[in-house]
Design a protein around this motif. Structure first.
Motif, PDB file in Angstrom:
ATOM      1  N   ASP A 191     -12.012  -5.502  16.870  1.00 52.96           N
ATOM      2  CA  ASP A 191     -13.005  -6.301  15.867  1.00 52.96           C
ATOM      3  C   ASP A 191     -12.319  -6.815  14.611  1.00 52.96           C
ATOM      4  OD1 ASP A 191     -14.838  -5.862  17.592  1.00 52.96           O
ATOM      5  OD2 ASP A 191     -15.840  -3.929  16.769  1.00 52.96           O
ATOM      6  N   LEU A 192     -11.701  -5.607  13.976  1.00 50.14           N
ATOM      7  CA  LEU A 192     -10.861  -6.041  12.827  1.00 50.14           C
ATOM      8  C   LEU A 192      -9.798  -7.137  12.914  1.00 50.14           C
ATOM      9  CD1 LEU A 192     -10.278  -2.622  11.582  1.00 50.14           C
ATOM     10  CD2 LEU A 192     -12.041  -3.938  10.444  1.00 50.14           C
ATOM     11  N   GLU A 221      -3.439  -7.196  11.900  1.00 49.29           N
ATOM     12  CA  GLU A 221      -2.841  -7.741  13.385  1.00 49.29           C
ATOM     13  C   GLU A 221      -2.427  -6.629  14.028  1.00 49.29           C
ATOM     14  OE1 GLU A 221      -0.862 -12.007  11.615  1.00 49.29           O
ATOM     15  OE2 GLU A 221       0.170 -10.350  11.075  1.00 49.29           O
ATOM     16  N   GLN A 222      -2.244  -6.561  15.310  1.00 46.05           N
ATOM     17  CA  GLN A 222      -1.610  -5.862  16.079  1.00 46.05           C
ATOM     18  C   GLN A 222      -0.341  -6.565  16.696  1.00 46.05           C
ATOM     19  OE1 GLN A 222      -4.589  -3.693  18.296  1.00 46.05           O
ATOM     20  NE2 GLN A 222      -5.739  -5.145  17.748  1.00 46.05           N
ATOM     21  N   VAL A 223       0.720  -5.992  16.074  1.00 44.23           N
ATOM     22  CA  VAL A 223       2.112  -6.836  16.402  1.00 44.23           C
ATOM     23  C   VAL A 223       3.181  -5.670  16.649  1.00 44.23           C
ATOM     24  CG1 VAL A 223       3.839  -8.251  15.762  1.00 44.23           C
ATOM     25  CG2 VAL A 223       1.534  -8.394  14.901  1.00 44.23           C
ATOM     26  N   SER A 224       3.651  -5.822  17.957  1.00 46.87           N
ATOM     27  CA  SER A 224       4.777  -4.819  18.350  1.00 46.87           C
ATOM     28  C   SER A 224       4.690  -3.553  18.025  1.00 46.87           C
ATOM     29  CB  SER A 224       6.150  -5.515  17.515  1.00 46.87           C
ATOM     30  OG  SER A 224       6.752  -6.613  17.925  1.00 46.87           O
ATOM     31  N   ALA A 250      -2.009  -4.912   7.867  1.00 44.87           N
ATOM     32  CA  ALA A 250      -3.181  -5.413   7.185  1.00 44.87           C
ATOM     33  C   ALA A 250      -2.520  -6.796   6.689  1.00 44.87           C
ATOM     34  CB  ALA A 250      -3.460  -4.843   5.955  1.00 44.87           C
ATOM     35  N   THR A 251      -3.461  -8.005   6.995  1.00 49.23           N
ATOM     36  CA  THR A 251      -3.010  -9.335   6.922  1.00 49.23           C
ATOM     37  C   THR A 251      -3.193  -9.508   5.275  1.00 49.23           C
ATOM     38  OG1 THR A 251      -5.163  -9.939   6.975  1.00 49.23           O
ATOM     39  CG2 THR A 251      -3.909 -10.138   9.064  1.00 49.23           C
ATOM     40  N   LYS A 252      -2.944 -10.588   4.747  1.00 50.75           N
ATOM     41  CA  LYS A 252      -3.157 -10.973   3.347  1.00 50.75           C
ATOM     42  C   LYS A 252      -4.503 -10.719   2.950  1.00 50.75           C
ATOM     43  CE  LYS A 252       0.786 -13.975   2.522  1.00 50.75           C
ATOM     44  NZ  LYS A 252       1.168 -15.542   2.196  1.00 50.75           N
ATOM     45  N   ASP A 253      -5.146 -11.258   3.597  1.00 52.25           N
ATOM     46  CA  ASP A 253      -6.694 -11.115   3.441  1.00 52.25           C
ATOM     47  C   ASP A 253      -7.243  -9.785   3.594  1.00 52.25           C
ATOM     48  OD1 ASP A 253      -7.124 -13.721   2.957  1.00 52.25           O
ATOM     49  OD2 ASP A 253      -7.906 -14.206   4.849  1.00 52.25           O
ATOM     50  N   GLY A 254      -6.711  -8.964   4.462  1.00 51.66           N
ATOM     51  CA  GLY A 254      -6.868  -7.387   4.826  1.00 51.66           C
ATOM     52  C   GLY A 254      -6.516  -6.617   3.505  1.00 51.66           C
ATOM     53  N   ARG A 255      -5.161  -7.004   2.967  1.00 50.84           N
ATOM     54  CA  ARG A 255      -4.799  -6.102   2.050  1.00 50.84           C
ATOM     55  C   ARG A 255      -5.793  -6.066   0.547  1.00 50.84           C
ATOM     56  NH1 ARG A 255       0.434  -7.832   3.534  1.00 50.84           N
ATOM     57  NH2 ARG A 255       0.492  -9.231   2.119  1.00 50.84           N
ATOM     58  N   SER A 263     -11.938  -0.701   2.830  1.00 52.87           N
ATOM     59  CA  SER A 263     -12.901  -1.049   3.964  1.00 52.87           C
ATOM     60  C   SER A 263     -12.100  -1.005   5.299  1.00 52.87           C
ATOM     61  CB  SER A 263     -13.338  -2.419   3.702  1.00 52.87           C
ATOM     62  OG  SER A 263     -13.890  -2.594   2.654  1.00 52.87           O
ATOM     63  N   ILE A 264     -10.744  -1.327   5.435  1.00 51.97           N
ATOM     64  CA  ILE A 264     -10.141  -1.277   6.946  1.00 51.97           C
ATOM     65  C   ILE A 264      -9.962   0.442   6.998  1.00 51.97           C
ATOM     66  CG2 ILE A 264      -7.934  -1.652   8.032  1.00 51.97           C
ATOM     67  CD1 ILE A 264      -7.678  -4.141   6.506  1.00 51.97           C
ATOM     68  N   ILE A 265      -9.448   0.875   5.966  1.00 56.10           N
ATOM     69  CA  ILE A 265      -9.193   2.458   6.023  1.00 56.10           C
ATOM     70  C   ILE A 265     -10.376   3.161   6.676  1.00 56.10           C
ATOM     71  CG2 ILE A 265      -8.465   4.776   4.981  1.00 56.10           C
ATOM     72  CD1 ILE A 265      -6.564   2.776   3.451  1.00 56.10           C
ATOM     73  N   ARG A 266     -11.505   2.946   6.002  1.00 51.24           N
ATOM     74  CA  ARG A 266     -13.038   3.515   6.080  1.00 51.24           C
ATOM     75  C   ARG A 266     -13.311   2.990   7.593  1.00 51.24           C
ATOM     76  NH1 ARG A 266     -14.466   2.206   0.921  1.00 51.24           N
ATOM     77  NH2 ARG A 266     -15.393   0.175   1.690  1.00 51.24           N
ATOM     78  N   GLU A 267     -12.955   1.803   8.019  1.00 44.28           N
ATOM     79  CA  GLU A 267     -13.458   1.621   9.482  1.00 44.28           C
ATOM     80  C   GLU A 267     -12.843   2.197  10.327  1.00 44.28           C
ATOM     81  OE1 GLU A 267     -16.262  -0.455  12.197  1.00 44.28           O
ATOM     82  OE2 GLU A 267     -16.173  -0.196   9.860  1.00 44.28           O
TER      83      GLU A 267
END
Length: 384
Positions: free
Chosen positions: A351-352, A359-362, A367-372, A377-381
């Motif tokens: 979902d994220l 991003e899920q990579v290798s 966290a993307t630029k927008d995600g940082r 909020s990402i951590i809480r999720e």
């Protein structure tokens, strides 16, 4: 998990708790005192180093960081003695980074040279603003001219010099911040720590804010625009963000702070210092007494620590996630799973990813630029 700390390395943090003045935004453990028995303090630091080294023998010491407070108020001979003792107690890395925090109002050419001769090879300067009116509002005791002069002196003594700036200050506009950051980047700097002003409870700013007397703070949208402009401008000048609030030219990253963010081990000594040390198959969170005199008394009685807490595997996984997601390189899924004994929630990861904030990579979660910009909020999720 006895060797997990090796993914991050091993460092030493030394906290000097004294400042010439208490800044109104600061919630660090710092105190103003006119009577400091530095010989007593040095002996206490050396005693704590020896106690800590008995628990962590045969480690390679990657970094030493003198933080505070204002460590540039310490006599260079004291700094040299601490460095020499640490080198004798642990095996020093060939490229050991030794950082000292300095305030521009507390240094001059001779003192910087003496710190260099003591073994310091990196300076982190608390500039905070390149605007005299804002420096006064922030309670800083230096001027812009003094900060620039101190930076120039540091550059003659050290190959690696960083400085801090605070943005989203009172009455600051986006245009003013863009101009100020561009000015900072013109100073041949290779590392910048750029923090949004936060109003903390228990500070003078916190008290003023609570009664409606801290005026001119930017709205959330304006502060977010300043954060995004910071990323854009720094990247254009060759100092991309390697961590949410830290920017560096390639190779100039803070190795000591990377130990924290890579979830390594570090010994913390001095009032209010925290540590993370692995002893056998146990990882311990350590915390020292906050008040300077209480800490000194405790050291005389055998240990400056106030408490130590054994961290469960799940505690360690959570701390690792919270630290590593701050980094541009992100979190290694296999390391998280080895610590926690369970997997990250794949549905939430998907979902994220779908909304573009991770991003899920290798085998990593990044966290993307927008995600940082919305990292909490990402951590809480992911931990919810």
């Amino acid at each position: 998990m006895a060797d997990d700390w090796r993914n991050g390395g091993f460092g030493l943090y030394v906290h000097w708790p004294f400042c010439e003045a208490k800044c109104p935004y600061c919630d660090f453990n710092s105190h103003v005192s006119r009577n400091i028995n530095e010989k007593q303090w040095l002996n206490s630091y050396l005693g704590e180093l020896r106690r800590s080294a008995l628990e962590t023998p045969d480690r390679v010491l990657n970094t030493i960081f003198f933080g505070g407070g204002t460590p540039s108020l310490m006599h260079p001979d004291s700094v040299a003695a601490i460095i020499d003792e640490a080198r004798s107690l642990w095996r020093p890395a060939n490229d050991m980074e030794i950082t000292l925090e300095a305030n521009p109002g507390s240094v001059e050419a001779g003192r910087f040279a003496a710190y260099r001769d003591a073994g310091v090879n990196r300076i982190s300067m608390g500039v905070q603003a390149l605007n005299d009116d804002d420096l006064r509002r922030l309670g800083r005791i230096h001027t812009v001219a003094e900060a620039q002069a101190a930076f120039d002196i540091a550059r003659t003594c050290f190959d690696r010099v960083s400085f801090d700036l605070i943005y989203a200050r009172q009455h600051q506009t986006l245009a003013a911040w863009r101009a100020e950051l561009t000015q900072a980047l013109s100073m041949a700097v290779d590392h910048l720590s750029l923090y949004q002003l936060t109003i903390e409870d228990g500070t003078a700013f916190g008290d003023r804010y609570a009664v409606g007397k801290l005026r001119g703070l930017p709205e959330d949208d304006s502060a977010a625009d300043m954060y995004l402009a910071t990323q854009e401008i720094c990247e254009a000048h060759g100092l991309p963000a390697y961590e949410v609030s830290n920017h560096a030219r390639p190779g100039a990253e803070s190795r000591h702070n990377l130990i924290y963010w890579h979830y390594g081990d570090y010994v913390g000594i001095g009032p209010g210092a925290h540590g993370r040390i692995t002893l056998g198959d146990r990882k311990l969170a350590t915390e020292t007494h906050l008040m300077p005199n209480t800490w000194l008394d405790a050291v005389r009685n055998g240990s400056g620590e106030r408490e130590r807490t054994e961290l469960s595997n799940q505690d360690q996984a959570v701390e690792y996630l919270m630290m590593c997601l701050r980094l541009k390189e992100g979190l290694y899924i296999d390391r998280y799973e080895a610590l926690s004994g369970s997997s990250l929630p794949q549905a939430k990861l998907d979902d994220l990813s779908a909304i573009g904030i991770i991003e899920q990579v290798s085998g990593r979660v990044i966290a993307t630029k927008d995600g940082r910009a919305v990292l909490n909020s990402i951590i809480r999720e992911l931990l919810g």
